[in-house]
Design an enzyme around this catalytic site. Sequence first.
Site, PDB file in Angstrom:
ATOM      1  N   GLU A 171     -14.834  34.305  77.522  1.00  0.00           N
ATOM      2  CA  GLU A 171     -16.500  34.682  77.824  1.00  0.00           C
ATOM      3  C   GLU A 171     -15.886  35.229  79.091  1.00  0.00           C
ATOM      4  O   GLU A 171     -15.210  34.916  79.992  1.00  0.00           O
ATOM      5  CB  GLU A 171     -16.720  33.658  77.627  1.00  0.00           C
ATOM      6  N   GLU A 220     -30.558  34.545  75.229  1.00  0.00           N
ATOM      7  CA  GLU A 220     -30.747  33.086  73.816  1.00  0.00           C
ATOM      8  C   GLU A 220     -31.924  32.579  74.884  1.00  0.00           C
ATOM      9  O   GLU A 220     -31.645  31.263  75.612  1.00  0.00           O
ATOM     10  CB  GLU A 220     -29.717  32.470  73.757  1.00  0.00           C
ATOM     11  N   LYS A 271     -31.648  28.560  75.607  1.00  0.00           N
ATOM     12  CA  LYS A 271     -30.558  27.762  76.164  1.00  0.00           C
ATOM     13  C   LYS A 271     -30.757  26.893  77.657  1.00  0.00           C
ATOM     14  O   LYS A 271     -31.791  27.679  78.473  1.00  0.00           O
ATOM     15  CB  LYS A 271     -29.555  28.485  76.756  1.00  0.00           C
ATOM     16  N   GLU A 329     -28.710  31.270  82.217  1.00  0.00           N
ATOM     17  CA  GLU A 329     -28.535  31.151  80.946  1.00  0.00           C
ATOM     18  C   GLU A 329     -28.819  31.933  80.299  1.00  0.00           C
ATOM     19  O   GLU A 329     -28.146  31.706  78.899  1.00  0.00           O
ATOM     20  CB  GLU A 329     -27.998  29.227  81.024  1.00  0.00           C
TER      21      GLU A 329
END
Length: 391
Positions: A275, A329, A332, A338
């Site tokens: 990541e 997203e 999250k 985030e």
Amino acid sequence: MHSSEMNYSRTVCSSFFLLLLFVFSSQTAVAFIGTYGVNYGRIADNLPSPESVATLLKSAKIRNIRIYDADHSVLTAFRNTGIEIIVGLGNEFLKDISVAEDRAMTWVKENVEPFIRGGTRISGIAVGNEILGGTTIELWEALLPAAKNVYYALRRLGLHNMVEVSSPHSEAVFQDSYPPSSCTFRNDVAPFMKPLLTFFWQIGSPFYINAYPFLAYKSDSKEIDLNYAIFEHTKGIYDPKTKLHYDNMFDAMVDASYAALEKAGFPKVQVIVSETGWASKGDPDEAGASVKNAKTYNRNLKKRLKKRKGTPYRPNMAVKAYVFALFNENLKPGPTSERNFGLFKPDGSIAYDIGFKGLKDSSATRCGFGTSLNALVSACVVMFLLLHRLV
């Protein structure tokens, strides 16, 4: 179809699958083709369908993805696409899987084997995510036996040379990573890390690390040069022990991993970044989170990976990385950043331009063409009717 014909078809399919296993039987599982991949996270309620995502990835020529579970709708949608997928065995399953190989066998038979038979290219299983260095010691203890049980289940099925077994780590496993040559594993992590590395070395798996210059910069923006963090021109840093110069933090993080591995007795293990990414939006106290910085980081990272070159400490080992993430997203938890790591927005359009085309743009172009064509046809009909009346 007669029963004899059905039996013959089943025999042919089974023989073909066994032939595939034979072809791969003498090879080590390799889960990464090329150098560039993307993490396909789905903690959201507004994302495109998996089928649309497969189309998007093929259009962008992205051949490697990681998902954090083994969702059947995703695995079905990616059948016969040629895209390499690492599936995730979630942290919540580790304790159960660590107890017995049969439990791992059940999981593999339900979530891996049938999809490989069906044409989905599952090339790896990530056992847990960021376990060592975390707060749950019971999971530290369960990680190695769980990884072994998954591997032995794959071996019994003849899939161990097709499907790599690994486990990604966070920077929390390190004691110190500056300068890169000083990096070591934490004293409390080392007793768990070394046996895990021994097993992964035996089966040929690389060391996966989640490396985020964004998080480092966010935590110490007064001391860290932003340009150093986002691959822009900078004086960089100098490592006095190795006498190596680093002009970006990403390379320094990768080489810190190599240094820690070397000190632990594993100098030949490959490091792959599982990541990395940069947030395009954040809270007021999240330094560096902006569209401009995210675009710069991900554009420069893409260019850097495309060169297929190594790092200052491992110049002959091409760096490979999965970008986090494919989409923003919206569900999250945590700070605003985030929810804003995506290269694409939930509707499939690009979050910012680094050379990819989004689903929305393609759709809009098609719709625009269709609208124009309809308008032209309508105009021609009207003209024909007017001329007909005049005549």
